[in-house]
Design a protein around this motif. Structure first.
Motif, PDB file in Angstrom:
ATOM      1  N   GLU A  53       0.842  -1.187   0.000  1.00 37.64           N
ATOM      2  CA  GLU A  53       0.000   0.000   0.000  1.00 37.64           C
ATOM      3  C   GLU A  53       0.880   1.241   0.000  1.00 37.64           C
ATOM      4  N   TRP A  66       4.287   7.692   0.637  1.00 37.78           N
ATOM      5  CA  TRP A  66       3.895   7.170   1.935  1.00 37.78           C
ATOM      6  C   TRP A  66       3.604   5.686   1.765  1.00 37.78           C
ATOM      7  N   ARG A  96       2.342   2.095   3.956  1.00 33.48           N
ATOM      8  CA  ARG A  96       1.954   1.426   5.199  1.00 33.48           C
ATOM      9  C   ARG A  96       3.015   0.393   5.540  1.00 33.48           C
ATOM     10  N   THR A  97       3.461   0.392   6.784  1.00 39.42           N
ATOM     11  CA  THR A  97       4.537  -0.513   7.165  1.00 39.42           C
ATOM     12  C   THR A  97       4.021  -1.953   7.243  1.00 39.42           C
ATOM     13  N   ALA A 150       0.813  -1.055  12.591  1.00 39.48           N
ATOM     14  CA  ALA A 150      -0.224  -0.163  12.061  1.00 39.48           C
ATOM     15  C   ALA A 150       0.333   1.250  12.011  1.00 39.48           C
ATOM     16  N   VAL A 175       2.821   4.204   9.234  1.00 36.83           N
ATOM     17  CA  VAL A 175       3.266   4.542   7.888  1.00 36.83           C
ATOM     18  C   VAL A 175       4.685   5.097   7.952  1.00 36.83           C
ATOM     19  N   SER A 221      -1.883   6.025  12.123  1.00 36.22           N
ATOM     20  CA  SER A 221      -2.152   4.603  12.346  1.00 36.22           C
ATOM     21  C   SER A 221      -3.328   4.200  11.464  1.00 36.22           C
ATOM     22  N   PRO A 222      -3.058   3.809  10.212  1.00 37.78           N
ATOM     23  CA  PRO A 222      -4.151   3.581   9.270  1.00 37.78           C
ATOM     24  C   PRO A 222      -4.691   2.153   9.300  1.00 37.78           C
ATOM     25  N   PRO A 246      -5.632  -0.932   7.143  1.00 36.32           N
ATOM     26  CA  PRO A 246      -5.134  -1.337   5.821  1.00 36.32           C
ATOM     27  C   PRO A 246      -6.157  -1.084   4.720  1.00 36.32           C
ATOM     28  N   LEU A 297      -5.487   4.250   2.694  1.00 41.86           N
ATOM     29  CA  LEU A 297      -4.690   5.449   2.432  1.00 41.86           C
ATOM     30  C   LEU A 297      -5.115   6.110   1.128  1.00 41.86           C
ATOM     31  N   TYR A 306      -7.103   8.755   5.637  1.00 46.05           N
ATOM     32  CA  TYR A 306      -7.073   7.330   5.963  1.00 46.05           C
ATOM     33  C   TYR A 306      -8.164   7.048   6.977  1.00 46.05           C
ATOM     34  N   SER A 318      -7.060   3.048  12.513  1.00 47.75           N
ATOM     35  CA  SER A 318      -7.099   1.617  12.776  1.00 47.75           C
ATOM     36  C   SER A 318      -7.953   1.260  13.983  1.00 47.75           C
TER      37      SER A 318
END
Length: 529
Positions: free
Chosen positions: A346, A360, A362-363, A367, A369, A390-391, A393, A396, A407, A410
């Motif tokens: 993402e 950007w 998402r890691t 949760a 980025v 803290s998005p 999934p 974004l 976003y 989460s």
């Protein structure tokens, strides 16, 4: 679930278990195609209430798998999903899966097709052989690749659009389809061209579909047209340059001269609304020298900086971010690996605050980025991993006018926007799933506003607005009465009015235009293109 069915009927068409061949009474539903019944429950759980689903399995599976699917079907029926009958087992032999899936699609006539990842992710590396180790059953990938090919042929034969989505095995269906998808649906798929006319672009099984306004700001549309191009994997990225030209990006899977499959990023340009697109060109693959690694490349995210440089970003085999740049004179740089943090599938690219570009991601394991940026077009890439975003999934989306993100949080699923110097600002709207589309600069009762569109309850489109640059003023969301099978889009037409677009459950483009003299934000009745 019924017992194992016939291997195939006399005409070579696979027979449905305990009931023979399916009737062709229905069309416009969903067909889930998987290797065995055990792969179907998670895909079935992604379907919204009101969907009509058929399930096709390449093999009958074990008693435990069949029992698990029976349980999933019962749960889906309670949620309002109609599963027509027992799964259709094609009992395919190697090399014959595509033909048998195609036969099933001809009978079932779906609008949407769901399957798993055609190129499953590796679980580890065989250090001695220097090869990725895939632990998923090989039949999963084979069935997914056959399904994409079969859907492509079926659409070209029938002339009816078919929309394919591939999902990661083991993804949590409670997060929604966007979070589980292998290939990204476009966040922004309706844009205004140089001549003021709007065009909409969506990926289908046979290629990119395009709808175009006949007159800027008018009510008549042409399309859908199937654009010429290569056999693309599901997914599409749409971006505009400073001249208003539209650039389309996707992933292509093809056989090279040695007969082996190869995946690369490809791109084409639309210079004039409604006119033929330019030729498709390969942008390459950061792992292109290794076929097995290259097949796992993520979907591209793309942006232009203020100097006209085009930046392409992908998640590479090692779950890092790789980027490549095309200068305004058409020359490409090599691939550069942006080291620092493993990322998930993402990525969102947007213009930098001072003329550069940023991405950007998402890691992968938390949760959170990470952001890589070039403050100006000539700067080096810098990693900023200090963001508190803290998005959820799959949610974004870019806020290009302020160089930040929208976003869903989460913890609550609320829509949020990151505001410089302030942090996260909640925009409400905790129902629904997926990303939020937006367009700024829309006049509402004399105020310049940002209009937002998102998926709400059961896929229905919800709309809201706030004053430009002032999301903290709050958003009142309202349902506009139509459901969409893709994330809704919004853009300003040639007269500055907001236009909503969605893809209805019948596969047809629907549009509603802002009523300029209304007391507040209001839209016309939906029209079908």
């Amino acid at each position: 679930m019924a017992g194992r069915g016939e291997r195939r009927s006399e005409r070579g068409t696979p027979a449905r278990e305990r009931g023979g061949r399916p009737s062709a009474h229905g069309s416009g539903g969903v067909v889930i195609v998987v290797a065995t019944p055990g792969d179907a429950p998670d895909l079935l759980a992604l379907e919204e209430s009101g969907a009509t689903v058929d399930i096709v399995c390449a093999q009958p599976g074990t008693p435990d798998e069949r029992a698990a699917l029976d349980h999933a079907v019962a749960d889906s029926v309670r949620r309002g999903v109609q599963v027509r009958t027992d799964p259709w087992v094609i009992d395919a032999e190697a090399g014959k899966i595509t033909a048998l899936v195609r036969d099933a699609l001809r009978e079932l006539r779906p609008l949407r097709v769901s399957t798993l990842d055609p190129d499953p992710a590796h679980a580890s590396i065989d250090l001695e052989a220097k090869r990725p180790v895939i632990t998923e059953p090989p039949l999963r990938g084979s069935v997914a690749r056959a399904t994409i090919s079969a859907a492509r042929t079926y659409q070209r034969e029938s002339g009816s659009p078919v929309f394919v989505q591939c999902y990661r095995a083991g993804s949590d269906p409670r997060l929604g389809a966007q979070a589980c998808a292998r290939h990204a649906q476009p966040r922004r798929w309706m844009v205004r061209g140089v001549d003021g006319r709007l065009s909409a672009y969506l990926p289908s099984a046979a290629g990119v579909l395009r709808w175009t306004e006949c007159v800027a700001g008018g009510g008549e549309w042409a399309g859908p047209e199937l654009l010429d191009g290569p056999d693309l994997l599901p997914g599409l990225a749409v971006v505009q340059d400073a001249n208003g030209y539209v650039h389309l990006f996707g992933l292509r899977r093809m056989k090279r001269a040695d007969g082996k499959d190869h995946v690369d990023v490809v791109q084409t340009t639309q210079y004039q609304s409604g006119r033929p697109i330019g030729p498709w060109h390969s942008v390459g693959n950061p792992n292109g020298n290794d076929r097995a690694k290259g097949r796992e490349v993520g979907f591209p995210a793309v942006v232009f900086d203020t100097d006209g440089n085009l930046h392409v970003f992908v998640r590479n085999f090692g779950h890092g971010v790789s980027t490549r740049r095309q200068s305004p004179d058409g020359r490409w740089s090599g691939w550069q690996h942006l080291r620092g943090i493993p990322v998930a599938d993402e990525l969102i690219a947007l213009p930098g605050r001072f003329g550069g570009a940023e991405v950007w991601a998402r890691t992968r394991d938390t949760a959170a980025v990470a952001r890589w940026h070039r403050e100006t077009p000539s700067d080096d890439w810098v990693l900023d991993s200090t963001s508190s975003i803290s998005p959820r999934p799959g949610t974004l989306s870019a806020v290009p006018e302020s160089g930040t993100l929208r976003y869903r949080y989460s913890g609550t699923n609320e829509v949020c926007v990151e505001v410089g110097g302030v942090g996260a600002v909640s925009l409400g709207g905790p129902d629904g799933a997926g990303p939020v589309a937006a367009v700024a600069g829309v006049e509402i009762q004399g105020w310049s506003c940002t209009v937002l569109a998102r998926s709400g309850q059961s896929g229905a489109c919800s709309v809201g607005a706030h004053a430009d640059g002032r999301p903290e003023s709050g958003v009142w969301w309202f349902d506009v009465g139509e459901a969409s099978i893709v994330p809704p889009a919004v853009a300003a037409d040639g007269r500055g009015r907001a236009v909503l677009a969605l893809l209805g459950t019948d596969g047809r483009l629907r549009l509603a235009r802002q009523e300029p003299d209304a007391a507040g934000l209001a839209f016309t009745s939906w029209v079908t293109a």
